[in-house]
Design a protein around this motif. Structure first.
Motif, PDB file in Angstrom:
ATOM      1  N   ASP A 170      -7.715   7.504  -1.083  1.00 58.78           N
ATOM      2  CA  ASP A 170      -6.905   6.290  -1.023  1.00 58.78           C
ATOM      3  C   ASP A 170      -6.463   5.984   0.403  1.00 58.78           C
ATOM      4  O   ASP A 170      -6.501   4.831   0.847  1.00 58.78           O
ATOM      5  CB  ASP A 170      -5.656   6.435  -1.909  1.00 58.78           C
ATOM      6  N   TYR A 171      -6.045   7.014   1.123  1.00 65.35           N
ATOM      7  CA  TYR A 171      -5.442   6.796   2.444  1.00 65.35           C
ATOM      8  C   TYR A 171      -6.490   6.472   3.511  1.00 65.35           C
ATOM      9  O   TYR A 171      -6.273   5.607   4.360  1.00 65.35           O
ATOM     10  CB  TYR A 171      -4.639   8.026   2.860  1.00 65.35           C
ATOM     11  N   GLU A 225      -4.678  18.022  -0.849  1.00 65.49           N
ATOM     12  CA  GLU A 225      -4.868  16.597  -0.515  1.00 65.49           C
ATOM     13  C   GLU A 225      -3.631  16.041   0.184  1.00 65.49           C
ATOM     14  O   GLU A 225      -3.731  15.297   1.157  1.00 65.49           O
ATOM     15  CB  GLU A 225      -5.149  15.803  -1.799  1.00 65.49           C
ATOM     16  N   LYS A 226      -2.473  16.379  -0.343  1.00 71.42           N
ATOM     17  CA  LYS A 226      -1.223  15.889   0.228  1.00 71.42           C
ATOM     18  C   LYS A 226      -1.079  16.311   1.686  1.00 71.42           C
ATOM     19  O   LYS A 226      -0.611  15.538   2.535  1.00 71.42           O
ATOM     20  CB  LYS A 226      -0.037  16.417  -0.595  1.00 71.42           C
ATOM     21  N   HIS A 227      -1.497  17.546   1.978  1.00 70.73           N
ATOM     22  CA  HIS A 227      -1.402  18.044   3.348  1.00 70.73           C
ATOM     23  C   HIS A 227      -2.251  17.204   4.307  1.00 70.73           C
ATOM     24  O   HIS A 227      -1.790  16.835   5.393  1.00 70.73           O
ATOM     25  CB  HIS A 227      -1.858  19.505   3.406  1.00 70.73           C
ATOM     26  N   TYR A 228      -3.479  16.890   3.890  1.00 73.76           N
ATOM     27  CA  TYR A 228      -4.360  16.118   4.777  1.00 73.76           C
ATOM     28  C   TYR A 228      -3.879  14.681   4.938  1.00 73.76           C
ATOM     29  O   TYR A 228      -4.035  14.081   6.010  1.00 73.76           O
ATOM     30  CB  TYR A 228      -5.801  16.160   4.256  1.00 73.76           C
ATOM     31  N   VAL A 229      -3.292  14.118   3.901  1.00 73.64           N
ATOM     32  CA  VAL A 229      -2.694  12.784   4.038  1.00 73.64           C
ATOM     33  C   VAL A 229      -1.537  12.828   5.033  1.00 73.64           C
ATOM     34  O   VAL A 229      -1.407  11.959   5.905  1.00 73.64           O
ATOM     35  CB  VAL A 229      -2.208  12.258   2.670  1.00 73.64           C
ATOM     36  N   GLN A 230      -0.705  13.857   4.917  1.00 72.85           N
ATOM     37  CA  GLN A 230       0.424  13.992   5.837  1.00 72.85           C
ATOM     38  C   GLN A 230      -0.049  14.201   7.277  1.00 72.85           C
ATOM     39  O   GLN A 230       0.536  13.646   8.219  1.00 72.85           O
ATOM     40  CB  GLN A 230       1.311  15.156   5.388  1.00 72.85           C
ATOM     41  N   MET A 231      -1.111  14.985   7.447  1.00 73.31           N
ATOM     42  CA  MET A 231      -1.642  15.199   8.791  1.00 73.31           C
ATOM     43  C   MET A 231      -2.234  13.910   9.369  1.00 73.31           C
ATOM     44  O   MET A 231      -2.083  13.623  10.560  1.00 73.31           O
ATOM     45  CB  MET A 231      -2.710  16.303   8.772  1.00 73.31           C
ATOM     46  N   THR A 232      -2.892  13.116   8.518  1.00 69.91           N
ATOM     47  CA  THR A 232      -3.431  11.842   8.991  1.00 69.91           C
ATOM     48  C   THR A 232      -2.296  10.914   9.407  1.00 69.91           C
ATOM     49  O   THR A 232      -2.391  10.208  10.421  1.00 69.91           O
ATOM     50  CB  THR A 232      -4.279  11.163   7.887  1.00 69.91           C
ATOM     51  N   MET A 233      -1.215  10.918   8.646  1.00 70.03           N
ATOM     52  CA  MET A 233      -0.039  10.128   9.023  1.00 70.03           C
ATOM     53  C   MET A 233       0.519  10.596  10.368  1.00 70.03           C
ATOM     54  O   MET A 233       0.853   9.786  11.242  1.00 70.03           O
ATOM     55  CB  MET A 233       1.045  10.254   7.951  1.00 70.03           C
ATOM     56  N   LEU A 234       0.591  11.915  10.530  1.00 68.39           N
ATOM     57  CA  LEU A 234       1.107  12.474  11.772  1.00 68.39           C
ATOM     58  C   LEU A 234       0.216  12.107  12.955  1.00 68.39           C
ATOM     59  O   LEU A 234       0.712  11.708  14.019  1.00 68.39           O
ATOM     60  CB  LEU A 234       1.225  13.995  11.653  1.00 68.39           C
ATOM     61  N   THR A 261       0.825  -1.216   0.000  1.00 67.22           N
ATOM     62  CA  THR A 261       0.000   0.000   0.000  1.00 67.22           C
ATOM     63  C   THR A 261       0.857   1.264   0.000  1.00 67.22           C
ATOM     64  O   THR A 261       0.400   2.315   0.428  1.00 67.22           O
ATOM     65  CB  THR A 261      -0.929   0.005   1.227  1.00 67.22           C
ATOM     66  N   ARG A 262       2.064   1.156  -0.449  1.00 70.99           N
ATOM     67  CA  ARG A 262       2.944   2.322  -0.456  1.00 70.99           C
ATOM     68  C   ARG A 262       2.427   3.377  -1.440  1.00 70.99           C
ATOM     69  O   ARG A 262       1.798   3.056  -2.444  1.00 70.99           O
ATOM     70  CB  ARG A 262       4.367   1.911  -0.859  1.00 70.99           C
ATOM     71  N   GLY A 263       2.639   4.624  -1.123  1.00 70.35           N
ATOM     72  CA  GLY A 263       2.387   5.682  -2.093  1.00 70.35           C
ATOM     73  C   GLY A 263       0.970   6.204  -2.161  1.00 70.35           C
ATOM     74  O   GLY A 263       0.559   6.693  -3.207  1.00 70.35           O
ATOM     75  N   SER A 264       0.195   6.125  -1.076  1.00 69.28           N
ATOM     76  CA  SER A 264      -1.149   6.719  -1.089  1.00 69.28           C
ATOM     77  C   SER A 264      -1.017   8.239  -1.104  1.00 69.28           C
ATOM     78  O   SER A 264      -0.472   8.827  -0.183  1.00 69.28           O
ATOM     79  CB  SER A 264      -1.932   6.269   0.151  1.00 69.28           C
ATOM     80  N   LYS A 265      -1.552   8.878  -2.147  1.00 68.73           N
ATOM     81  CA  LYS A 265      -1.317  10.302  -2.334  1.00 68.73           C
ATOM     82  C   LYS A 265      -2.516  11.178  -2.025  1.00 68.73           C
ATOM     83  O   LYS A 265      -2.380  12.389  -1.924  1.00 68.73           O
ATOM     84  CB  LYS A 265      -0.875  10.566  -3.784  1.00 68.73           C
ATOM     85  N   ASN A 266      -3.704  10.586  -1.934  1.00 63.60           N
ATOM     86  CA  ASN A 266      -4.874  11.417  -1.670  1.00 63.60           C
ATOM     87  C   ASN A 266      -5.692  10.853  -0.522  1.00 63.60           C
ATOM     88  O   ASN A 266      -5.493   9.721  -0.082  1.00 63.60           O
ATOM     89  CB  ASN A 266      -5.727  11.553  -2.935  1.00 63.60           C
ATOM     90  N   VAL A 267      -6.616  11.678  -0.046  1.00 59.66           N
ATOM     91  CA  VAL A 267      -7.396  11.325   1.138  1.00 59.66           C
ATOM     92  C   VAL A 267      -8.260  10.094   0.879  1.00 59.66           C
ATOM     93  O   VAL A 267      -8.396   9.225   1.746  1.00 59.66           O
ATOM     94  CB  VAL A 267      -8.281  12.525   1.564  1.00 59.66           C
TER      95      VAL A 267
END
Length: 565
Positions: free
Chosen positions: A32-33, A444-453, A24-30
């Motif tokens: 997918d993630y 989108e990238k920002h929200y994926v990064q925040m979800t990861m955080l 599942t590497r490389g999820s770029k949008n909300v």
């Protein structure tokens, strides 16, 4: 543990974590993630839903529960198939129609932002605690039995989960859970057939069931209305249905599993699969515990299965008294072997059945006396040994290599459940709190990064909770108690949203706050079995909200805007 056990354990866990991160590497949008790309098939959803609920606590505590109390605990799950049908008919179509990322988004369009936020926060509180417990449960038991450092175990389990959950989001959780459930089922079936094979040659499976029945372990159904009895048919059907509706319908850790479905039909089939399989699965796990009980009717068992209690006694002035109890227990065990054999061989079953029950009661009294001595020797020592029964059997009786597999089963169960919880906690924090309350729209990238955080942060918090937790009466009960304190209130809010259209936001919000205080107070005073708290919470919040709304009939939603994500 031998080298082969370590190889099996480490290989299994490494393969699961690596596969989840790679697949599942490389999820770029909300989408997918958080929703896994909405391409999950029904069997993936069904196994993922099942794995989320079946934590390590299930595979450690349930056999011990059956060992001590019999099969009656299965009644706890009787409401689950009913709940699955209701969720398939009402919740799933609505969630898909609204195209939501979390269950709580709907509450803003129906009520307002503060009601959505309150419900999300209630979820975060109870599920955050639950995530810590799902790490702590296997860690404390493996620590006590194997001598591993408890804090290190908590950290290792937490880090393994964080790696692939942060990396791949919802899809990583789902694809790994399929394989984890395969490992879990394989390990439990092996354990079941091995314990049967370890019984004396003249004790077949059917005779083992007779022995268990004579000892009162096969009493599955209890139709009494005794509120002091936690597990009855009525508790399971009524309280269990409300709990399962709340858990599967409003808990984001489960909602997120079926929101990843390719279609409404795939999501519905996944939940129906869970509804059909969960009760038989739980019955089987409890049956494993009952067979372990039968095994110990012919083999020596410790006076207390928690190995650390023995150490506490040996370093105290109560050693001689404890040793005398051990001798009495050996005498009872020998008498039981004779009574059981005569019960099996003779047609005069009733007489020997009563003798078996009498000896079981005598053994239980000795175990209680031993607990008293252990407490005197060390007041901080955990004397309730239900959670140690199955792991004791595994380590002392399974062949080398299979011990590593069964330990992998326990850790896989811990990882699968914890991963779902961290995934849901992060998604709810991002979508319902962070994104909704940050005025400026981000990429989108920002929200994926925040979800990861947020996943990382919740993972660290879960590890900290696990490191500072204390063992409860029975871990599987502790998880359900925490859920029952919050779930009924949350379910009531959703029921108001779905079916009582004239009730508005302010009445619902105030009613929810008051209800939560009432439920905590009722639980604290132990007025009701914890399962009934689900029905009580749902009923109280609906009653109060309707009452408040009637008192202010012209109230409108204070924040009626629709918010699309």
């Amino acid at each position: 543990m031998q080298l082969i056990d370590w190889i099996v354990l480490i290989t299994t866990l490494t393969a699961i974590v690596s596969y989840g991160a790679w697949k599942t590497r490389g999820s770029k949008n909300v989408k997918d993630y958080i929703r896994g790309g909405n391409d999950a098939k029904w069997w993936t959803i069904g196994l993922s839903v099942m794995a989320t609920q079946a934590s390590a606590i299930t595979f450690l505590s349930a056999p011990g529960q059956a060992f001590h109390s019999g099969m009656g605990f299965v009644q706890f799950y009787f409401g689950l198939p009913i709940a699955m049908v209701v969720i398939c008919m009402i919740f799933i179509p609505l969630y898909h129609k609204l195209n939501v990322y979390t269950a709580y988004e709907y509450l803003e369009s129906r009520f307002d932002l503060k009601t959505r936020s309150l419900t999300a926060i209630l979820f975060l509180v109870q599920r955050g605690l639950g995530a810590g417990i799902t790490i702590f449960a296997p860690a404390i038991i493996l620590s006590a039995v194997l001598g591993w450092n408890l804090t290190s175990l908590n950290i290792i389990i937490g880090i393994l989960v964080i790696i692939y959950t942060v990396s791949g989001g919802t899809k990583a959780v789902s694809v790994t859970q399929k394989h984890q459930m395969g490992i879990i089922f394989t390990g439990m079936f092996i354990a079941f057939f091995l314990v049967i094979s370890y019984l004396p040659e003249n004790i077949t499976f059917s005779k083992a069931l007779e022995i268990a029945g004579a000892s009162g372990k096969m009493e599955v159904l209890d139709f009494s209305f005794d509120l002091n009895n936690r597990y009855t048919f009525w508790t399971g059907i009524l309280g269990g249905t409300f709990l399962m509706l709340s858990y599967f319908g409003t808990d984001q850790s489960q909602v997120q599993r079926y929101l990843s479905g390719k279609s409404i039909k795939e999501s519905q089939l996944g939940l129906l699969f869970n509804g059909l399989m969960k009760v038989p699965m739980q019955f089987f796990i409890l049956l494993v515990g009952v067979m372990v009980f039968v095994f110990y009717q012919f083999n020596a068992s410790p006076l207390n299965f928690n190995p650390s209690t023995k150490i506490a006694i040996e370093n105290s002035e109560y050693l001689d008294e404890y040793s005398r109890l051990e001798l009495k227990k050996i005498e009872i065990e020998n008498d039981k072997k004779i009574a059981i054999q005569k019960y099996i061989d003779t047609e005069k079953g009733t007489e020997y059945k009563e003798k078996i029950q009498e000896l079981n009661s005598a053994e239980e009294k000795i175990r209680e006396q031993a607990k008293t001595l252990i407490h005197k020797a060390d007041p901080n020592q955990e004397t309730n040994d239900k959670d140690y029964v199955f792991i004791h059997f595994i380590l002392n009786n399974l062949p080398r290599g299979l011990i590593g597999l069964l330990l992998a089963v326990i850790l896989c169960a811990a990882m699968s459940s914890t991963a779902s919880e961290l995934n849901a906690l992060a998604s709810t924090t991002t979508i319902d709190l962070y994104k909704r309350n940050v005025g400026e729209e981000k990429s989108e990238k920002h929200y994926v990064q925040m979800t990861m955080l947020f996943t990382l942060c919740w993972g660290i918090l879960a590890i900290l909770i696990a490191c500072f937790a204390n063992l409860f009466d029975n871990l599987i009960q502790l998880v359900n108690i925490i859920g029952s304190i919050f779930y009924g209130n949350v379910l009531g809010i959703f029921m108001l949203a779905f079916f009582v259209k004239f009730v508005k936001s302010n009445a619902t919000f105030v009613a929810a706050l008051i209800t939560q205080v009432i439920i905590i107070y009722v639980w604290w005073l132990d007025w009701l079995p914890f399962l009934w708290l689900n029905a009580l919470g749902c009923g109280v919040v609906m009653f109060l909200a309707i009452l408040f709304q009637i008192g202010v009939p012209n109230q409108k939603n204070t924040d009626p805007q629709k918010h699309n994500i």
